[in-house]
Design a protein around this motif. Sequence first.
Motif, mmCIF file in Angstrom:
data_model
loop_
_atom_site.group_PDB
_atom_site.id
_atom_site.type_symbol
_atom_site.label_atom_id
_atom_site.label_comp_id
_atom_site.label_asym_id
_atom_site.label_seq_id
_atom_site.Cartn_x
_atom_site.Cartn_y
_atom_site.Cartn_z
ATOM 1 N N CYS A 48 0.479 -0.479 -0.106
ATOM 2 C CA CYS A 48 -0.123 -0.213 -0.239
ATOM 3 C C CYS A 48 0.836 1.260 0.276
ATOM 4 O O CYS A 48 1.852 1.267 0.662
ATOM 5 C CB CYS A 48 -1.227 0.201 1.068
ATOM 6 N N LYS A 60 -7.886 -5.003 -4.139
ATOM 7 C CA LYS A 60 -7.986 -3.798 -4.645
ATOM 8 C C LYS A 60 -7.401 -2.315 -4.228
ATOM 9 O O LYS A 60 -7.801 -1.531 -4.574
ATOM 10 C CB LYS A 60 -9.697 -3.319 -6.008
ATOM 11 N N PHE A 61 -8.110 -2.733 -2.671
ATOM 12 C CA PHE A 61 -8.277 -1.711 -1.866
ATOM 13 C C PHE A 61 -7.233 -2.109 -0.502
ATOM 14 O O PHE A 61 -7.061 -3.235 0.230
ATOM 15 C CB PHE A 61 -9.229 -1.127 -1.099
ATOM 16 N N ASN A 67 -7.276 2.552 0.935
ATOM 17 C CA ASN A 67 -6.337 3.307 -0.030
ATOM 18 C C ASN A 67 -6.621 2.191 -1.327
ATOM 19 O O ASN A 67 -6.618 1.449 -1.031
ATOM 20 C CB ASN A 67 -5.703 3.705 0.761
ATOM 21 N N SER A 68 -7.199 3.367 -2.367
ATOM 22 C CA SER A 68 -6.936 2.328 -3.833
ATOM 23 C C SER A 68 -5.342 1.412 -3.641
ATOM 24 O O SER A 68 -4.259 1.992 -3.067
ATOM 25 C CB SER A 68 -6.791 3.240 -4.276
#
Length: 297
Positions: A48, A60-61, A67-68
């Motif tokens: 991340c 995806k998160f 967060n993306s």
Amino acid sequence: MAKLVAPIVEDDAKSQPAEVVPQAVKTRPAPVRRAAPTSRPRPGELICGDCGEGNAPTRKFCRRCGNSLAEAEVVKIRWWRRIRFRRKPRVLAAGTRPARPGDSKKRRAFQSTLQRARALVGAMLLVFGLLAGFYPPLRTLVTQQVGNVKQKVRGAADTALTAIRPVSVQGTKGPANNPPKAAFDTFKNTSWITAWNEKKPPNLVVQLDHPVALRKAVILTGDAKNFAGHSRPSVVEFTYSNEKSDLIQLKDIPGPQEIALRNAVGVSKITVKVLSVYPAPDAKTIALTEIELFGIG
Ligand SMILES: [Zn+2]
């Protein structure tokens, strides 16, 4: 000329917000801060960009901060990490725990010690390997030790072999005291002596009482009492009843010579032919003290 002026607000109350029902105080979400990942990111995982957590590549998160992960970096392993043997992540069956709560701390401590010990042993082996490669005396020692182990293994295999005694020995005759069978009588003070004729190679015909797998021959060339007095066989051919043969190169030494026989499986008869000799200056004779046969069967 018209003047640009703000409209005069008559009623001040209109500009004020409408009344609302009292609500719980909203807490502002804590700003995302980079922190150590909760587990060591594994190769292929997505790091991340906001908090530094490792995430499964399918996510995806971020599993910690949400967060993306669209622009997250993929974990690569460094080359020196790749060399080390890494344990695969343990997959637990449903309903099981990694460890009992009581011993988890101890176990973790033990595992980290184990990991460190493994790394240390790896480093030591690497250093030793480099030293052994570059420092000739050490290299020699290592080679010798490896050779010793190999020999021990071979020795263990040899003990499974038994001495194979022929039931009869014929062949090219010589003096009465040095018949063909003297080469197979187990006595080191008797020898087979016969005339040397290159065009008619002297031979011994050895009969066994049942088929065996011969593995080894121990050969003593020359006459024990007079090694230099007769020519010594230098090339000898063993031809077997299985129609195969072994060509044997001998040294010109008075001691025993150990020869591996490669083609003597299922053999009940051996013909030993002397094809060439180390010539004795004034002798027209060859001498051979002993041939001992070892095999299985
Ligand atoms: Zn995150």
